[in-house]
Design a protein around this motif. Structure first.
Motif, PDB file in Angstrom:
ATOM      1  N   GLY B  32      12.931  12.217   5.305  1.00  0.00           N
ATOM      2  CA  GLY B  32      11.738  13.152   4.739  1.00  0.00           C
ATOM      3  C   GLY B  32      11.092  12.754   3.469  1.00  0.00           C
ATOM      4  N   GLU B  33      11.094  11.604   3.174  1.00  0.00           N
ATOM      5  CA  GLU B  33      10.336  11.045   1.843  1.00  0.00           C
ATOM      6  C   GLU B  33       9.648   9.924   2.405  1.00  0.00           C
ATOM      7  OE1 GLU B  33      11.775   9.351  -1.456  1.00  0.00           O
ATOM      8  OE2 GLU B  33      13.340   8.054  -0.816  1.00  0.00           O
ATOM      9  N   ILE B  34       8.542   9.544   1.708  1.00  0.00           N
ATOM     10  CA  ILE B  34       7.657   8.257   1.747  1.00  0.00           C
ATOM     11  C   ILE B  34       7.912   7.461   0.323  1.00  0.00           C
ATOM     12  CG2 ILE B  34       5.477   7.335   1.989  1.00  0.00           C
ATOM     13  CD1 ILE B  34       4.648   9.780   3.387  1.00  0.00           C
ATOM     14  N   LEU B  35       8.463   6.536   0.734  1.00  0.00           N
ATOM     15  CA  LEU B  35       8.628   5.281  -0.457  1.00  0.00           C
ATOM     16  C   LEU B  35       7.556   4.486  -0.528  1.00  0.00           C
ATOM     17  CD1 LEU B  35      10.680   4.483  -2.800  1.00  0.00           C
ATOM     18  CD2 LEU B  35      11.610   2.812  -1.164  1.00  0.00           C
ATOM     19  N   GLY B  36       6.817   4.290  -1.686  1.00  0.00           N
ATOM     20  CA  GLY B  36       5.588   3.572  -1.693  1.00  0.00           C
ATOM     21  C   GLY B  36       6.397   2.310  -2.279  1.00  0.00           C
ATOM     22  N   PHE B  37       6.168   1.200  -1.466  1.00  0.00           N
ATOM     23  CA  PHE B  37       6.631  -0.029  -2.035  1.00  0.00           C
ATOM     24  C   PHE B  37       5.523  -0.923  -2.310  1.00  0.00           C
ATOM     25  CE2 PHE B  37       9.762  -3.429  -0.020  1.00  0.00           C
ATOM     26  CZ  PHE B  37      10.167  -3.641  -1.251  1.00  0.00           C
ATOM     27  N   LEU B  38       5.430  -1.048  -3.757  1.00  0.00           N
ATOM     28  CA  LEU B  38       4.330  -1.594  -4.459  1.00  0.00           C
ATOM     29  C   LEU B  38       4.521  -3.040  -5.028  1.00  0.00           C
ATOM     30  CD1 LEU B  38       2.857   1.522  -6.241  1.00  0.00           C
ATOM     31  CD2 LEU B  38       2.291   0.814  -3.875  1.00  0.00           C
ATOM     32  N   THR B  46       7.311  -7.801   1.781  1.00  0.00           N
ATOM     33  CA  THR B  46       7.616  -8.139   3.349  1.00  0.00           C
ATOM     34  C   THR B  46       9.030  -8.485   3.710  1.00  0.00           C
ATOM     35  OG1 THR B  46       5.127  -8.440   3.567  1.00  0.00           O
ATOM     36  CG2 THR B  46       6.694  -9.404   5.410  1.00  0.00           C
ATOM     37  N   THR B  47       9.274  -9.750   2.942  1.00  0.00           N
ATOM     38  CA  THR B  47      10.636 -10.294   3.201  1.00  0.00           C
ATOM     39  C   THR B  47      11.871  -9.261   3.022  1.00  0.00           C
ATOM     40  OG1 THR B  47       9.999 -12.221   1.942  1.00  0.00           O
ATOM     41  CG2 THR B  47      12.279 -11.863   2.330  1.00  0.00           C
ATOM     42  N   THR B  48      11.551  -8.140   1.986  1.00  0.00           N
ATOM     43  CA  THR B  48      12.685  -6.885   2.112  1.00  0.00           C
ATOM     44  C   THR B  48      12.574  -6.365   3.176  1.00  0.00           C
ATOM     45  OG1 THR B  48      12.420  -7.014  -0.755  1.00  0.00           O
ATOM     46  CG2 THR B  48      13.328  -4.981   0.301  1.00  0.00           C
ATOM     47  N   MET B  49      11.427  -5.844   3.589  1.00  0.00           N
ATOM     48  CA  MET B  49      11.312  -4.945   4.886  1.00  0.00           C
ATOM     49  C   MET B  49      11.787  -5.676   5.869  1.00  0.00           C
ATOM     50  SD  MET B  49       7.942  -2.964   4.297  1.00  0.00           S
ATOM     51  CE  MET B  49       6.601  -4.219   3.832  1.00  0.00           C
ATOM     52  N   ARG B  50      11.528  -7.058   6.212  1.00  0.00           N
ATOM     53  CA  ARG B  50      12.300  -7.930   6.992  1.00  0.00           C
ATOM     54  C   ARG B  50      13.855  -7.778   6.994  1.00  0.00           C
ATOM     55  NH1 ARG B  50       8.029 -12.940   7.428  1.00  0.00           N
ATOM     56  NH2 ARG B  50       6.365 -11.894   8.701  1.00  0.00           N
ATOM     57  N   MET B  51      14.298  -7.866   5.909  1.00  0.00           N
ATOM     58  CA  MET B  51      15.670  -7.857   5.788  1.00  0.00           C
ATOM     59  C   MET B  51      16.289  -6.574   6.152  1.00  0.00           C
ATOM     60  SD  MET B  51      16.823 -10.103   2.571  1.00  0.00           S
ATOM     61  CE  MET B  51      15.721  -9.196   1.227  1.00  0.00           C
ATOM     62  N   ILE B  52      15.669  -5.365   5.861  1.00  0.00           N
ATOM     63  CA  ILE B  52      16.038  -3.975   6.386  1.00  0.00           C
ATOM     64  C   ILE B  52      16.225  -4.033   7.786  1.00  0.00           C
ATOM     65  CG2 ILE B  52      15.558  -1.655   6.376  1.00  0.00           C
ATOM     66  CD1 ILE B  52      14.188  -2.050   3.575  1.00  0.00           C
ATOM     67  N   LEU B  53      14.924  -4.654   8.455  1.00  0.00           N
ATOM     68  CA  LEU B  53      14.983  -4.681  10.108  1.00  0.00           C
ATOM     69  C   LEU B  53      15.662  -5.580  10.726  1.00  0.00           C
ATOM     70  CD1 LEU B  53      11.006  -4.570   9.922  1.00  0.00           C
ATOM     71  CD2 LEU B  53      12.448  -3.089  11.181  1.00  0.00           C
ATOM     72  N   ASP B  54      16.363  -6.638   9.774  1.00  0.00           N
ATOM     73  CA  ASP B  54      17.417  -7.610  10.192  1.00  0.00           C
ATOM     74  C   ASP B  54      16.812  -8.623  10.915  1.00  0.00           C
ATOM     75  OD1 ASP B  54      20.187  -8.384  10.415  1.00  0.00           O
ATOM     76  OD2 ASP B  54      20.266  -7.895  12.645  1.00  0.00           O
ATOM     77  N   ILE B  55      15.529  -8.906  10.554  1.00  0.00           N
ATOM     78  CA  ILE B  55      14.518 -10.129  11.206  1.00  0.00           C
ATOM     79  C   ILE B  55      15.229 -11.187  10.055  1.00  0.00           C
ATOM     80  CG2 ILE B  55      12.462 -10.874  11.361  1.00  0.00           C
ATOM     81  CD1 ILE B  55      11.519  -8.241  11.808  1.00  0.00           C
ATOM     82  N   VAL B  56      15.439 -11.070   8.797  1.00  0.00           N
ATOM     83  CA  VAL B  56      15.738 -11.883   7.819  1.00  0.00           C
ATOM     84  C   VAL B  56      17.133 -11.403   7.524  1.00  0.00           C
ATOM     85  CG1 VAL B  56      15.229 -13.123   5.762  1.00  0.00           C
ATOM     86  CG2 VAL B  56      13.395 -12.844   7.563  1.00  0.00           C
ATOM     87  N   ARG B 181       6.799  12.726   7.798  1.00  0.00           N
ATOM     88  CA  ARG B 181       7.593  13.144   6.741  1.00  0.00           C
ATOM     89  C   ARG B 181       8.065  14.453   6.858  1.00  0.00           C
ATOM     90  NH1 ARG B 181       4.962  12.792   0.911  1.00  0.00           N
ATOM     91  NH2 ARG B 181       3.442  14.271   2.084  1.00  0.00           N
ATOM     92  N   ALA B 182       7.215  15.557   7.326  1.00  0.00           N
ATOM     93  CA  ALA B 182       7.393  16.814   7.492  1.00  0.00           C
ATOM     94  C   ALA B 182       8.695  17.115   8.468  1.00  0.00           C
ATOM     95  CB  ALA B 182       6.354  17.833   7.964  1.00  0.00           C
ATOM     96  N   ARG B 183       8.666  16.162   9.575  1.00  0.00           N
ATOM     97  CA  ARG B 183       9.677  16.211  10.257  1.00  0.00           C
ATOM     98  C   ARG B 183      11.090  15.270  10.071  1.00  0.00           C
ATOM     99  NH1 ARG B 183       7.459  14.279  15.905  1.00  0.00           N
ATOM    100  NH2 ARG B 183       5.574  13.451  14.847  1.00  0.00           N
ATOM    101  N   GLY B 184      11.244  15.118   8.943  1.00  0.00           N
ATOM    102  CA  GLY B 184      12.295  14.392   8.500  1.00  0.00           C
ATOM    103  C   GLY B 184      12.460  12.947   8.386  1.00  0.00           C
ATOM    104  N   THR B 185      11.232  12.234   8.961  1.00  0.00           N
ATOM    105  CA  THR B 185      11.464  10.722   8.964  1.00  0.00           C
ATOM    106  C   THR B 185      11.317  10.208   7.362  1.00  0.00           C
ATOM    107  OG1 THR B 185      10.414  10.832  11.263  1.00  0.00           O
ATOM    108  CG2 THR B 185      10.265   8.721  10.140  1.00  0.00           C
ATOM    109  N   ALA B 186      12.160   9.055   7.258  1.00  0.00           N
ATOM    110  CA  ALA B 186      12.110   8.518   6.116  1.00  0.00           C
ATOM    111  C   ALA B 186      10.994   7.389   6.349  1.00  0.00           C
ATOM    112  CB  ALA B 186      13.255   7.981   5.774  1.00  0.00           C
ATOM    113  N   VAL B 187      10.128   7.071   5.321  1.00  0.00           N
ATOM    114  CA  VAL B 187       8.711   6.243   5.558  1.00  0.00           C
ATOM    115  C   VAL B 187       8.988   5.055   4.264  1.00  0.00           C
ATOM    116  CG1 VAL B 187       6.360   5.632   5.891  1.00  0.00           C
ATOM    117  CG2 VAL B 187       7.396   7.773   6.785  1.00  0.00           C
ATOM    118  N   ILE B 188       8.996   3.958   4.766  1.00  0.00           N
ATOM    119  CA  ILE B 188       8.782   3.057   3.592  1.00  0.00           C
ATOM    120  C   ILE B 188       7.392   2.294   3.940  1.00  0.00           C
ATOM    121  CG2 ILE B 188       9.739   0.704   2.637  1.00  0.00           C
ATOM    122  CD1 ILE B 188      12.320   1.414   3.653  1.00  0.00           C
TER     123      ILE B 188
END
Lengths: 418, 309
Positions: B32-38, B46-56, B181-188
């Motif tokens: 339920g939070e939006i994390l701004g990745f700046l 992008t590399t960090t996000m790909r690591m979270i997704l197990d692409i890298v 977010r209101a429905r509890g989804t975490a957003v990066i």
């Protein structure tokens, strides 16, 4: 993680199923798959049309009507040459006018000093595809009639007449004494060679589908979304399986069409009906198709991943064609000595092994099991290594949009560094 | 790691092509939070996000997604909208959505049904049978967004989602993100648009050259970079010759008086002093720098970033 492995197989299956269906529904695939059979069917139809109205079933003599105004007596010969009817000009003209006969021949008074013989066709006669074949057959009957008449007029004995009229019969025998017709000998080289060529073509066409699929997803930028759902290895595996199945479908249609074509050609091409494929050879040929596709496909998948675009991917993959075509270039040597050191060397090299063995199986005498074993070991080892290496390169380079990865990047990927 | 975090990244490192693009990065994301990745270009977002997704895969450190290592098992719970976006050019939009939905674990029929519903909700009902090549850029982006949320993910990762969007579609995307977010989804959400980040995000993670520069709630970060300036409107405010004790400087423009607080002084002190001086305060606002300004200062090495690193 077993669940992960099961999930990976499921995802690979989903990718394979989707890529298969998408490929076989493409216009390009349908055109490529059915152009060959339609072309063969077209030639068969043309041949049938040409032959049907001219030559009776079984290839027997064509009936001809001859009006003899020459001084040479044709009656004796007409009684011997099948299908020849001697008549007078009025009767011939009447039968032609009513359409009873398509044409009649006038052997003029000046023959044989003047070699011309007049062929008269009915006024309503239309030129059709059968004309050429029919005229040729009529000419053969007429020639037989006139030659026989001349030899009779010359007073030669019947045996001498026969030797003059009928060409010598050449009979080819193998060292074991088996009789083989010349046409069968030619067919026994051409047909297996054509099949080997077909399979090599199919391997390359199928690998091309794989290359196209990978480069397309990379160029469209869809691949990153797909990769977030499907890991690189199941994605590559699914593509290889799905597009391999599409290629196998295409090759099967081609092979079935070719076999149907051969059976339909029947006695039009001597020797063809004598070719009965050995089921074991067919099984091995199918195996070499699959292994050949996997051997090339693994590399093509990596090339598709690392190439910045379609054009570059085709350039990179082009050189691989050399390996597939080399055995075909050397096919005459393979046919003459399928056990030579050169053939063994080609069988041992993974990328030349599939087409070499397809040729050896097609052209050789029996199945050379030691060579088959060597090629299978070589191919299997290569496929394992190439697939593992390609998966690493695929994973490392598939998301390098528009960029040409450095040699170091590729080497690092192959060695699983970084 | 925060208890209940959907994503927990701990001391992760990644080297690509001889360069360390992620250097010991740690953060987490709650439901339920939006994390701004700046971060600037090439910062490693992008590399960090790909690591979270197990692409890298990371070279070092750990990543936990839903409490486990990233992998196939979570694909049905994660949605992804990459920066480099595209659709199959010769495939109808609904077929693309169905395929991508099945890869996310939906049955084919269900993926198709949801795809058609979402296309209709986004005003693309007529575009379902159109191929990627036939869709406009805006339609493309909506279809891609639908592909990312079709399976109702618990974690949505969006990389530069506003890039190239027109204001209408940009607002639509913001509404979708707020709804999730209101429905509890975490957003990066990776973005270069600081105004969007400030408006949407609950927390900010600013990285540069793979290192964390700022991390925390938007308000706390803005407070940390506040200059101690307060703008006041009202009647009877002390003139230039009589500064309140907590103010070091005074300037005036268009009827608004701007005070710069002395070191250690608080805005509340100034408010009390103005009130006791007999001034009638109509508007009293602590000035905080915009995220864009903070971004520039943090990347330039502003020591105040230490407090919120």
């Amino acid at each position: 993680m077993s669940g992960g492995r099961a999930g990976g197989i499921g995802l690979a299956w989903a990718v394979a199923r989707r890529d298969y269906l998408r490929t076989v529904r493409r216009r390009g695939f349908l055109v490529a798959t059915f152009t060959l059979p339609l072309t063969i069917a077209g030639f068969l139809l043309l041949g049938t049309l040409v032959g049907s109205s001219a030559v009776p079933a079984g290839g027997g003599p064509v009936p001809i009507v001859v009006v003899a105004e020459t001084a040479v007596d044709l009656r004796g010969a007409a009684a011997v040459v099948p299908g020849v009817t001697l008549t007078d000009r009025a009767t011939a003209e009447e039968r032609s006018a009513t359409g009873e006969i398509p044409a009649w021949f006038l052997v003029p008074e000046g023959w044989p000093a003047d070699p011309r013989v007049i062929r008269t066709t009915g006024a309503a006669q239309q030129l059709d595809l059968g004309d050429a074949g029919r005229e040729s057959a009529e000419q053969a009957s007429l020639d037989a009639l006139l030659r026989l008449a001349l030899t009779e007029a010359g007073g030669l004995d019947p045996l001498a007449q026969e030797r003059i009229l009928l060409p010598a019969i050449v009979e080819t025998r193998t060292e074991t004494g088996t009789t083989v017709s010349a046409a069968a000998l030619a067919a026994s080289f051409i047909v297996p060679f054509a099949f080997a060529l077909l399979f090599v073509l199919a391997i390359f066409v199928t690998s091309g589908y794989l290359l196209q699929s990978v480069t397309e997803e990379k160029e469209n930028r869809v691949v990153e979304i797909v990769l977030s759902s499907v890991p690189a290895f199941p994605l590559m595996g699914g593509k290889i399986l799905g597009l391999g199945a599409a290629g196998l479908t295409q090759a099967t249609i081609w092979a079935i069409t070719a076999l149907l074509g051969i059976s339909l050609l029947g006695d039009r091409i001597g020797g063809l009906p004598e070719i009965v494929p050995d089921p074991l050879v067919v099984l091995l040929a199918a195996s070499y198709f699959v292994l050949g596709y996997l051997a090339f496909g693994a590399i093509f998948a990596a090339i598709g991943a690392l190439a910045p675009g379609t054009r570059e991917a085709q350039q990179y993959s082009g050189f691989l064609g050399f390996f597939a075509v080399l055995p075909l270039v050397l096919s005459a040597g393979i046919a003459s000595d399928a056990g030579s050191p050169l053939v063994w060397a080609l069988a041992a090299i993974p990328l030349t092994a599939p087409s070499t063995l397809l040729l050896v199986l097609a052209l050789g005498d029996g199945i050379p099991w030691p060579m088959v074993g060597l090629s299978l070991v070589s191919l299997t080892g290569w496929i394992i290594l190439a697939t593992a290496g390609s998966a690493r390169v695929f994973r490392a380079t598939i998301l390098l949009y528009g960029a040409r990865p450095s040699v170091r990047t590729i080497v690092d990927a192959l060695l699983a560094r970084g | 790691m925060e208890p209940g975090a959907i994503v927990a990244v701990d001391a992760v490192r990644k080297r690509l092509g001889g360069t360390e693009v992620v250097a010991g990065l740690s953060f987490d994301v709650a439901p339920g939070e939006i994390l701004g990745f700046l971060g600037p270009n090439g910062a490693g977002k992008t590399t960090t996000m790909r690591m979270i997704l197990d692409i890298v895969r990371p070279d070092a450190g750990t990543i936990r997604v839903f409490g486990q290592a990233p992998g196939i098992a979570h694909r049905a719970r994660i949605g992804y909208l990459p920066e480099e976006r595209g659709l199959y050019r010769d495939v109808p939009a609904i077929e693309t959505l169905t395929y991508l939905g099945t890869l996310r674990g939906l049955a084919s029929g269900e993926a198709r049904r949801r795809g058609l519903r979402l296309l209709g909700e986004m005003g693309l009902g007529d575009a379902a049978r159109k191929s990627g090549a036939q869709l406009s850029r805006g339609m493309h982006q909506k279809v891609q967004l639908i592909a990312a949320i079709l399976h109702e993910p618990e974690l949505l990762i969006v990389d530069e989602p506003f890039g190239g969007l027109d204001p209408v579609n940009s607002d639509l995307l913001k509404a979708v993100l707020r709804d999730l977010r209101a429905r509890g989804t975490a957003v990066i959400m990776s973005t270069h648009d600081m105004a969007d980040a400030q408006a949407l995000c609950d927390r900010i993670l600013l990285i540069d050259r793979g290192r964390r520069l700022l991390y925390g709630p938007v308000g706390a970060i803005r407070d940390a970079f506040a200059d101690g300036a307060v703008s006041v409107r009202g009647r009877g405010l002390p003139g230039p010759g009589s500064l309140p004790p907590s103010a070091a400087e005074r300037s005036e423009r268009d009827g608004t008086v701007r005070y710069l607080l002395r070191p250690g002084a608080r805005a509340a002190d100034l408010f009390r002093e103005l009130a006791t001086s007999g001034a009638e305060v109509e508007r009293f606002q602590e000035e905080a720098p915009e995220l864009g300004e903070i971004f520039v200062r943090a990347v330039a090495g502003d020591p105040r970033a230490e407090a919120v690193r």
